[in-house]
Scaffold this active site. Structure first.
Site, short mmCIF file in Angstrom:
data_model
loop_
_atom_site.label_atom_id
_atom_site.label_comp_id
_atom_site.label_asym_id
_atom_site.label_seq_id
_atom_site.Cartn_x
_atom_site.Cartn_y
_atom_site.Cartn_z
N CYS A 46 0.84 -1.22 0.00
CA CYS A 46 0.00 0.00 0.00
C CYS A 46 0.87 1.25 0.00
O CYS A 46 0.55 2.24 -0.68
CB CYS A 46 -0.91 0.02 1.22
SG CYS A 46 -2.07 -1.35 1.27
C1 BEZ Z 1 0.51 -4.66 1.77
O1 BEZ Z 1 0.11 -3.54 1.51
O2 BEZ Z 1 1.68 -4.96 1.65
C2 BEZ Z 1 -0.45 -5.71 2.26
C3 BEZ Z 1 -1.60 -5.34 2.93
C4 BEZ Z 1 -2.47 -6.35 3.39
C5 BEZ Z 1 -2.15 -7.67 3.16
C6 BEZ Z 1 -1.01 -8.01 2.46
C7 BEZ Z 1 -0.15 -7.03 2.00
#
Ligand code: BEZ
Length: 219
Positions: A46
């Site tokens: 994210c």
């Molecule tokens: C991420 O943004 O890396 C992420 C968020 C939730 C689950 C898996 C990855």
């Protein structure tokens, strides 16, 4: 019931954001807007996505397209996280707002819930969903990615360019199309109409069926 999809009017909710309260229809206004969700603040993929989107903000602005992020963390969390995002990509400035949806009502209405991703209390998180909304407040195009796969902002921009081109001319854009390349004449347009609509001409691909449906032109 299927969730929000192409052709549906985006719900006109009001939500808190990092830039104050936002009512979605007012935010979209007379242009286009991209509403994109992310699973959670302070997560790796994210963070890279939000920074990447900040890097494209000027390109979207040039096209009259507004950006609007959303996740179920609260505004205070978003504001803290923005400091990380901007530090991760020095020189970046997150100019677009991020909405907060702590009770998860908006992500349900926006069809942005990931049934496979849950927080530590077992409540579903948002998916990496993205809706491009038109001036009529209807969904023109959607992406739906899982938490493990970050989106490609080049593709978001390319999709916007396709939608803007198609809205202006009676054409469609072929696979891997980029601005400046040939477009195709819509199947509903007859050759006679196409001659009038495209005085620059069009070229029909010679295919075994001889149906003449694949016609390229420049706009
Ligand atoms: C991420 O943004 O890396 C992420 C968020 C939730 C689950 C898996 C990855």
């Amino acid at each position: 019931m299927p969730g929000l999809t192409i052709g549906d009017t985006v719900p006109n909710m009001e939500l808190e954001s990092t830039q104050g309260p936002i009512r979605i229809h007012d935010f979209v206004g007379d242009g286009y807007a991209i509403i994109f969700s992310h699973p959670a603040d302070f997560t790796p993929v994210c963070t890279t996505e939000m920074a990447a989107m900040a890097g494209y903000a000027k390109e979207f602005e040039r096209r009259g397209v507004k950006l609007l992020g959303i996740s179920c963390d609260d505004v205070q969390s978003h504001k803290e996280w923005i400091k990380d995002i901007e530090a991760y990509k020095p020189g970046s400035n997150l100019t677009y707002p991020i909405m907060a949806d702590p009770d998860r009502e908006a992500i349900k209405q926006l069809n942005m819930v990931d049934p496979d991703e849950k927080d530590s209390s077992g409540v579903n998180l948002p998916s990496r969903a993205l809706h491009i909304i038109g001036p009529d407040k209807k969904v023109k195009l959607s992406f739906l990615y899982p938490a493990c796969t970050g989106r490609n902002m080049d593709e978001v921009l390319r999709a916007v360019d396709s939608l803007l081109t198609v809205a202006k001319h009676k054409v469609a854009t072929p696979a891997n199309w980029k601005p400046g390349e040939c477009v195709v004449v819509e199947p509903s347009v007859s050759d006679e109409e196409a001659k009038k609509m495209f005085p620059q001409g069009f070229e029909t691909a010679d295919l075994p069926s001889k149906k003449g449906y694949l016609r390229f032109t420049k706009v």
